[in-house]
Design an enzyme around this catalytic site. Structure first.
Site, PDB file in Angstrom:
ATOM      1  N   SER A  58       4.007   8.851   3.564  1.00 35.45           N
ATOM      2  CA  SER A  58       4.279   7.453   3.208  1.00 35.45           C
ATOM      3  C   SER A  58       4.482   7.194   1.727  1.00 35.45           C
ATOM      4  O   SER A  58       4.874   6.077   1.354  1.00 35.45           O
ATOM      5  CB  SER A  58       3.154   6.556   3.739  1.00 35.45           C
ATOM      6  OG  SER A  58       3.255   6.426   5.141  1.00 35.45           O
ATOM      7  N   GLY A 296      -0.689   2.678  -6.808  1.00 34.97           N
ATOM      8  CA  GLY A 296      -0.523   3.958  -6.139  1.00 34.97           C
ATOM      9  C   GLY A 296      -0.078   3.859  -4.699  1.00 34.97           C
ATOM     10  O   GLY A 296       0.167   2.775  -4.167  1.00 34.97           O
TER      11      GLY A 296
END
Length: 461
Positions: A58, A296
């Site tokens: 992902s 992040g």
């Protein structure tokens, strides 16, 4: 901080968790630091280095979002526009949602779509169009913009927008919009491009405690926008440096306006009790750690795990890649925490759970599910356990090996009466979530890793 100290920690931690091959990189004080250890595969071992290709899972979503934001910057896409402006054939289970869902809803996981659909639409250039055509079968768990819930399908749909607007396949468009201008020469989608280079193979831990090769190596082409990039540690640090910068490539070529790049790192929706972060930007998760804002994303793909974290105010980044499950996740997390502490003095600690409360435990115990997985919370003695399993019918219908299930893990409730919890053991240790109640106060859902699992009523409910 000595480079040897980082390598020693990475080597010891990989050995502790039994990971065959890991690659860790740090961008600090204007230089790149690499710490690689182990091998690409237990069956056909080659040493891991900074150019070894790993499946990013992902973390790919950051590439999809950035490519789409290039189209936004060029005036070819509007974030607040309905998706149907670009994909008029879109059909969802809820017609109102299909008409109202916006591009930004896809990029910050507020489309109200369930996680995804298990379908292989082939390897042809129509794979993504075929996936989107199947989205009418996907549950709508909330109206658009009502709440955040992590959705692979939403990003695959975003990839289809890129195809429709550019007239290119998704992969060719991302290569043109992102890979080529940033000179990411070790980043690919197609297995045919990967196989001629050194690449990591994922591993899964069996019930007998031994590791075996995870197959297939890669997910289907229809899932490329949500998780299809294979890339190297060196390219990941270059990617991090771009997002820490002013929107220009190292060559000086402008890729994104600085204000658009900054906009991606600004909160668009808050998250509650989530290990993913405190908020979602555009393609990024945002979290304050020890008073410092971090940006992040993590990823997982068939026994391979990735973590990318940047700290904009310190011009700092860390990347961790590993090739065995389920302990690749705690390995990556341990590395990131160690790096933050030893390079920046930033301490990331899990909250302490409350003592066991039997009445609350009985209230939340039960079976919960999404499209392909079940989550069971059980009372075990004077404690609670959480087990996440792929549904048997999904395994039976699959032509390929699916990732191993997570063994039951201990969980504890957190203070404040907020229905928040934390996993305290196993491969999901440190993961946080919360329970959802209906208007009567009954528990009807549980969030884990940003996904809403709905409670399955029992015969007495």
């Amino acid at each position: 901080m000595s480079d040897n100290t980082l390598f020693a920690f990475v080597e010891a931690t990989a050995t502790k968790f039994g990971i065959p091959g890991v690659a860790v990189g740090v961008w600090a004080d204007g230089k790149e630091i690499y710490a690689c250890h182990g091998v690409t595969s237990l069956d056909n071992p080659l040493p891991v280095d900074q150019d070894t290709l790993y499946q990013l899972g992902s973390v790919t979503k950051t590439y999809t979002a950035t490519a789409l934001m290039r189209l936004v910057a060029e005036g070819r896409v509007e974030l607040e526009a309905p998706v149907r402006r670009y994909v008029p054939e879109l059909v969802l289970a809820d017609e109102r949602a299909a008409a109202e869902v916006t591009v930004q809803n896809l990029l910050n996981h507020t489309a109200g779509l369930d996680w995804g659909i298990i379908v292989d639409t082939g390897d042809g250039d129509d794979a993504l169009a075929g996936y989107v055509a199947k989205m009418a079968e996907l549950a709508q768990i909330a109206p658009p913009a009502a709440r955040a819930s992590y959705s692979q399908a939403g990003f695959n749909l975003a990839g289809r927008i890129i195809e429709k607007v550019t007239g290119l396949t998704f992969e060719r468009a991302v290569t043109s919009l992102v890979f080529e201008p940033l000179r990411l020469s070790h980043s690919f989608f197609a297995p045919a491009d990967v196989m001629t280079r050194r690449f990591a193979v994922g591993h899964d831990l069996g019930q007998d405690g031994t590791l075996s090769i995870a197959r297939p190596w890669k997910d289907t082409r229809g899932n490329n926008p949500g998780g299809g990039v294979a890339s190297s540690l060196a390219d990941q640090l270059r990617w991090a440096r771009f997002h820490l910068g002013d929107g220009r490539a190292e060559s000086g070529v402008g890729v994104l306006p600085a204000e658009v790049l900054q906009r991606m790192k600004e909160p668009t929706v808050a998250l509650r009790a989530s290990t993913l972060g405190d908020a979602i930007g555009i393609g990024w998760f945002l979290r304050d750690v020890d008073g410092v804002r971090t940006v992040g994303h993590g990823g997982s793909a068939y026994g391979q795990f990735s973590e990318l974290l940047i700290v904009p105010e310190r011009n700092f980044a860390v990347v961790a890649l590993s090739n065995a499950g389920p302990d690749g996740i705690p390995f990556n997390q341990a590395v990131v925490r160690w790096v933050l502490e030893h390079y920046l003095g930033v301490i990331d600690r899990d909250p302490e759970p409350l003592p066991y409360d039997e009445a609350r435990a009985r209230e939340i115990a039960g079976r919960y599910e999404i499209d392909a997985m079940t989550l069971t919370i059980s009372v075990e003695g004077a404690g609670l356990t959480l087990e996440v399993l792929i549904k048997p019918e999904i395994r039976a219908a699959s032509d390929t090996e699916l990732p191993a299930d997570y063994a039951p893990a201990d969980i504890g409730l957190l203070s404040g009466g907020t229905d928040e919890y934390i996993v305290t053991s196993g491969g999901l240790a440190g993961q946080r979530g919360f329970f959802t109640r209906d208007d009567s106060g009954a528990v009807v859902g549980v969030d884990l890793a940003g996904r809403l699992y709905n409670k399955v009523p029992t015969a007495t409910e």
